[in-house]
Every structure is written in structure tokens, then in C-alpha cells.
Design an enzyme around this catalytic site. Structure first.
Site, PDB file in Angstrom:
ATOM      1  N   HIS A 215      10.399   6.311   4.674  1.00 56.50           N
ATOM      2  CA  HIS A 215       9.197   6.109   5.482  1.00 56.50           C
ATOM      3  C   HIS A 215       8.960   4.618   5.661  1.00 56.50           C
ATOM      4  CE1 HIS A 215       5.603   7.536   7.475  1.00 56.50           C
ATOM      5  NE2 HIS A 215       4.899   6.633   6.823  1.00 56.50           N
TER       6      HIS A 215
ATOM      7  N   HIS B   1       1.053   3.787  10.828  1.00 59.54           N
ATOM      8  CA  HIS B   1       2.304   4.549  10.775  1.00 59.54           C
ATOM      9  C   HIS B   1       2.147   5.877  11.490  1.00 59.54           C
ATOM     10  CE1 HIS B   1       1.156   7.087   6.991  1.00 59.54           C
ATOM     11  NE2 HIS B   1       0.079   6.713   7.629  1.00 59.54           N
TER      12      HIS B   1
ATOM     13  N   CYS C  17       8.055   7.813  12.128  1.00 59.79           N
ATOM     14  CA  CYS C  17       7.685   6.511  11.578  1.00 59.79           C
ATOM     15  C   CYS C  17       8.555   5.375  12.107  1.00 59.79           C
ATOM     16  CB  CYS C  17       7.690   6.546  10.053  1.00 59.79           C
ATOM     17  SG  CYS C  17       9.296   6.854   9.292  1.00 59.79           S
TER      18      CYS C  17
END
Length: 134
Positions: A93, A105, A42
Site C-alpha cells: 500500500h 490514498h 493506491c
């Protein structure tokens, strides 16, 4: 009609260029620690997109969160970063806000770079905040 065709008229400026850089990697595989088109995690995707604009940003989701200029969720613009806490005390994240409730993402092993919805029960319950580097 594709998601990209709905988004294209809404993105402009440096935020739009960040979104375009991330969109260019749609489907790229997930790779833990990855930061190239051969594989992204990510924060690697976020770092890659910013580098396309000549911007250097921190490497981890937590460091990105701590270093970003805060943005209220009501004032999100394309290219802003959205941060999530997934089962830990730190930010784990990050994604790049696109428009509407969409962000792009690199989600996890076995999944490529893709869209997700901030409105989904999974992501909305883990959303911590947003920030900007562009």
C-alpha cells in the site's frame, strides 16, 4: 474549517502540486488496478498525481518503494510517498503525504480516495518507510 483550508498554506513546489493533484480526486471510487478518475487503486492514484506534473513513476506500491529516493519519516514533506506492508512480505500500500500526520490514498474496495492518519494504530503499525520522486 476544512482539512483542505488547513493544508493549502503548507503546500508549495512540486510536492504541493502532487498533493493538489491527489486532492482533486477526493471521493473518487476505488477500483482494483484503476489509475483514472473513474477509479483508483493506491498506486494508480500516486501514478495519476505524478503524471499531472509530467513525471512517470512505477505502477505498483512495491516498485514505487524500491525506486523512490528514501526519506526519513522525521523529514517528510508534502508530496512524499508513505509505504505500508499489509499482511504480506512485500510493500502492498502507498499514499501521498499531505502534512501533519495526514496522507491521502485510495484505501480499498467500497471506499473512495480519502485522508488517513499516520498516527492511527492501524496505519502506524504497518508503516514501513517513505520516499520521493518529485
Amino acid at each position: 474549517m476544512t482539512v483542505e483550508s488547513l493544508i493549502a498554506p503548507q503546500v508549495a513546489g512540486s510536492g504541493g502540486r502532487l498533493v493538489e493533484a491527489a486532492l482533486s480526486q477526493m471521493g473518487a471510487p476505488y477500483a482494483y488496478g484503476g489509475r483514472t478518475p473513474a477509479g483508483f487503486d493506491c498506486s494508480g492514484l500516486v501514478q495519476f498525481a505524478h503524471r499531472q506534473l509530467g513525471l512517470e513513476v512505477p505502477r505498483t506500491a512495491d516498485a514505487l518503494y524500491r525506486g523512490a529516493r528514501p526519506v526519513s519519516l522525521e523529514r517528510l514533506e508534502p508530496g512524499d510517498l508513505v509505504f505500508f506492508r499489509i499482511g504480506r512480505s512485500r510493500i502492498s500500500h502507498v499514499g501521498i503525504y499531505v502534512s501533519g500526520d495526514l496522507f491521502i490514498h485510495a484505501p480499498s474496495s467500497g471506499k473512495g480516495v480519502s485522508y488517513a492518519s499516520l498516527g492511527s494504530s492501524y496505519w502506524s503499525s504497518r508503516l514501513v518507510g517513505a520516499g520521493r520522486y518529485h
